[in-house]
Each structure stands twice: as structure tokens, then as C-alpha cells.
Design a protein around this motif. Sequence first.
Motif, PDB file in Angstrom:
ATOM      1  N   LYS A  89      88.544 -93.969  44.723  1.00  0.00           N
ATOM      2  CA  LYS A  89      88.420 -95.410  44.508  1.00  0.00           C
ATOM      3  C   LYS A  89      87.266 -95.998  45.323  1.00  0.00           C
ATOM      4  CE  LYS A  89      93.326 -96.191  43.475  1.00  0.00           C
ATOM      5  NZ  LYS A  89      94.590 -96.815  43.943  1.00  0.00           N
ATOM      6  N   LEU A  90      87.127 -95.564  46.575  1.00  0.00           N
ATOM      7  CA  LEU A  90      86.075 -96.113  47.426  1.00  0.00           C
ATOM      8  C   LEU A  90      84.693 -95.641  46.985  1.00  0.00           C
ATOM      9  CD1 LEU A  90      87.677 -95.907  50.992  1.00  0.00           C
ATOM     10  CD2 LEU A  90      87.547 -97.863  49.437  1.00  0.00           C
ATOM     11  N   VAL A  91      84.579 -94.371  46.627  1.00  0.00           N
ATOM     12  CA  VAL A  91      83.287 -93.858  46.161  1.00  0.00           C
ATOM     13  C   VAL A  91      82.868 -94.588  44.890  1.00  0.00           C
ATOM     14  CG1 VAL A  91      82.094 -91.852  45.206  1.00  0.00           C
ATOM     15  CG2 VAL A  91      83.542 -91.588  47.229  1.00  0.00           C
ATOM     16  N   THR A  92      83.814 -94.780  43.977  1.00  0.00           N
ATOM     17  CA  THR A  92      83.519 -95.481  42.726  1.00  0.00           C
ATOM     18  C   THR A  92      83.176 -96.946  42.989  1.00  0.00           C
ATOM     19  OG1 THR A  92      85.033 -94.016  41.537  1.00  0.00           O
ATOM     20  CG2 THR A  92      84.415 -96.065  40.444  1.00  0.00           C
ATOM     21  N   TYR A 112      82.915 -87.053  53.808  1.00  0.00           N
ATOM     22  CA  TYR A 112      82.194 -87.137  52.534  1.00  0.00           C
ATOM     23  C   TYR A 112      81.038 -86.141  52.548  1.00  0.00           C
ATOM     24  CZ  TYR A 112      80.153 -89.050  48.290  1.00  0.00           C
ATOM     25  OH  TYR A 112      79.684 -89.186  47.008  1.00  0.00           O
ATOM     26  N   VAL A 113      80.807 -85.523  51.394  1.00  0.00           N
ATOM     27  CA  VAL A 113      79.685 -84.588  51.232  1.00  0.00           C
ATOM     28  C   VAL A 113      78.714 -85.184  50.229  1.00  0.00           C
ATOM     29  CG1 VAL A 113      78.965 -82.286  50.502  1.00  0.00           C
ATOM     30  CG2 VAL A 113      81.121 -82.581  51.740  1.00  0.00           C
ATOM     31  N   SER A 114      77.485 -85.334  50.644  1.00  0.00           N
ATOM     32  CA  SER A 114      76.464 -85.887  49.764  1.00  0.00           C
ATOM     33  C   SER A 114      75.251 -84.962  49.771  1.00  0.00           C
ATOM     34  CB  SER A 114      76.072 -87.305  50.207  1.00  0.00           C
ATOM     35  OG  SER A 114      75.616 -87.281  51.546  1.00  0.00           O
ATOM     36  N   TYR A 115      74.204 -85.388  49.092  1.00  0.00           N
ATOM     37  CA  TYR A 115      72.991 -84.572  48.980  1.00  0.00           C
ATOM     38  C   TYR A 115      71.760 -85.468  49.124  1.00  0.00           C
ATOM     39  CZ  TYR A 115      76.177 -81.090  47.094  1.00  0.00           C
ATOM     40  OH  TYR A 115      77.228 -80.220  46.941  1.00  0.00           O
ATOM     41  N   GLN A 116      70.686 -84.895  49.592  1.00  0.00           N
ATOM     42  CA  GLN A 116      69.429 -85.624  49.583  1.00  0.00           C
ATOM     43  C   GLN A 116      68.948 -85.725  48.142  1.00  0.00           C
ATOM     44  OE1 GLN A 116      66.479 -84.341  52.418  1.00  0.00           O
ATOM     45  NE2 GLN A 116      64.787 -85.199  51.229  1.00  0.00           N
ATOM     46  N   ASP A 117      68.472 -86.895  47.777  1.00  0.00           N
ATOM     47  CA  ASP A 117      68.012 -87.117  46.409  1.00  0.00           C
ATOM     48  C   ASP A 117      66.693 -87.889  46.442  1.00  0.00           C
ATOM     49  OD1 ASP A 117      67.960 -87.247  43.584  1.00  0.00           O
ATOM     50  OD2 ASP A 117      70.128 -87.482  43.506  1.00  0.00           O
ATOM     51  N   LEU A 136      72.484-100.742  55.852  1.00  0.00           N
ATOM     52  CA  LEU A 136      72.459 -99.898  54.660  1.00  0.00           C
ATOM     53  C   LEU A 136      73.448-100.432  53.623  1.00  0.00           C
ATOM     54  CD1 LEU A 136      72.320 -96.307  56.207  1.00  0.00           C
ATOM     55  CD2 LEU A 136      70.426 -97.677  55.305  1.00  0.00           C
ATOM     56  N   PRO A 137      72.967-101.137  52.615  1.00  0.00           N
ATOM     57  CA  PRO A 137      73.873-101.684  51.592  1.00  0.00           C
ATOM     58  C   PRO A 137      74.663-100.577  50.913  1.00  0.00           C
ATOM     59  CG  PRO A 137      71.565-101.763  50.867  1.00  0.00           C
ATOM     60  CD  PRO A 137      71.551-101.416  52.317  1.00  0.00           C
ATOM     61  N   GLY A 138      75.951-100.852  50.710  1.00  0.00           N
ATOM     62  CA  GLY A 138      76.830 -99.869  50.102  1.00  0.00           C
ATOM     63  C   GLY A 138      77.502 -98.962  51.097  1.00  0.00           C
ATOM     64  N   LEU A 139      76.915 -98.768  52.259  1.00  0.00           N
ATOM     65  CA  LEU A 139      77.472 -97.890  53.295  1.00  0.00           C
ATOM     66  C   LEU A 139      77.952 -98.680  54.494  1.00  0.00           C
ATOM     67  CD1 LEU A 139      74.839 -95.078  52.947  1.00  0.00           C
ATOM     68  CD2 LEU A 139      77.296 -94.731  52.765  1.00  0.00           C
TER      69      LEU A 139
END
Length: 275
Positions: free
Chosen positions: A249-252, A120-125, A46-49
Amino acid sequence: MTRLGGVARALAAVVLAAGLAGACGERGQESLLDKSTLVVGVRPDLPGLGQRLRDGRFEGFDVDVARYVADRLGKKVAFVQALAADRIPLLTSGRADMVLATLSVTPERKTEIAFAGPYYVSYQDVLVPSDARGVDEVRDLKGRRFCSVEGANTAARLLAIHGMTADLVPARDYDECMTKIKADEIDAITTNDVILAGLIRREGGGFRLVNARIGEQNTGIGLRRNDPDGCEALNRAITQMYQDGTAVKLVTKWFGGTPGLDLSIIEIPQFEGCD
């Protein structure tokens, strides 16, 4: 001392030893705090993760978070790949001490493993081509062709939206979904927003998110059960990660600039608590 008294004392000693062993088993034979190097399962695909590079190294948001919390605990870290189906078995078999691999906290998983965080809290998109016209929200895609990855439950959450319908097109993984959307075989892909953000950044543009925010996804650090000390230490490390600005910083670093992804609020998640 009579022979009978000696037998009774021996039996009592056996019972006491068994009780102590049971108590140790309930808390865990070994805490991750007892180790000098922590083996961490991360996604290789998974790129980015979490992505495995050609030279064998891993990179991504989850990889950086793992390095940060391990450093806060004064530990070295070694990475192993953790595909979706491998994540829990890696922990229960003892082949990994932690798993940071888009592992959402669920009641079902908590019967097998423990969780620190979430971190981390994310959402389905929903991902669509940048030039998709008239698509401002998920219902604008009613009846359209959505990629449905085998083993994922994102399609079910999509269809749970009132009045939503979709033509589901199966795929093995999200790489195949990207191939299909570029070939105009599907209209959209839906899954965790940071997974989609990684795919968009790898493509270098041409796609955007709808900012659908379907269901909150709490991503936690998976660890073996009965290690409350290790769990609490990880929670303190996660707290520090947000307090010192590293989380932002990491999220950005990994997701910033993704069209349609709202990163205006990055706050420390509410922890699950350590059993």
C-alpha cells in the motif's frame, strides 16, 4: 581479615564492576525499546520519500514506514531532518534513535552504525524526458549528458557498466538536476529509482524511467550499534509490514503510476541480521 586480604577483595570488586560496565557498554547503555518516543531522522528534500512541508510536518514513504514500525513497537515518534551528510552523525551523537532516509546498507557504514531490515530494495535507474526517442535502455544514452550530484556515487556505478560513457554535468542536488533537464542542459539523471519516481510525480509528468535496474540498493533503518533487541524488534515490525499488506500500500501510494517503474514484485527483503 588482614589488611592485605581486604585490599585484594576491594581490587576484585573494582575489576568485577569494570567488567560488568564493559559488558553493558558492549550491548548498549540504552535500547530504543526503553524509550517512549523515538526520534527519527528523515530526509526533508526528497519528494515521495521524505519531504518537509511548509508547516514543518514531514511526509513520504520513509516517514510512513517510520510511523508504522514505531507503532508496532508501541512508541510515539518525533521527526528531525536528516540531510545526506547528517544521517550517520545523528545516530552516533545520540540525537536520533533511528534514521530512515534512503540509507543504503554498506560494509563501510556498518562499522559505524547498525542496520535493521532492509525495509525496501530498489535499483539505480535513469530519468529521461517522456519524448526521448530511441532510449529503451541505459546504453542508448552512451556519451550523453548526465547530471552528477556532488557527493553521490551514482555516476561511478553508471560508468562501471561495460562500454558505457557519459558527459557528467555537476549539480548541487537533484532539484538542480531537474532544472537542468527542463532547460535541455542535460539529457538524463541517474540515482535510486524511488528518488527519481518522487521527482517525476512532483513534476506531474513529462518524464519517465528507463527501467535500467543498475545494482540492487538495500535501504535499511539505521540505529546505534549494540542494540540487538531493538534491531530484532524492528525486523519483526518490518516483517509484519509486508505480511499485512502495508508495504504494498505504501509503495503504491508514493510511487505507483510512475512511467517505467516496475512495481509488479514487492517482496520482503532478506534481512542483514542483528549483531
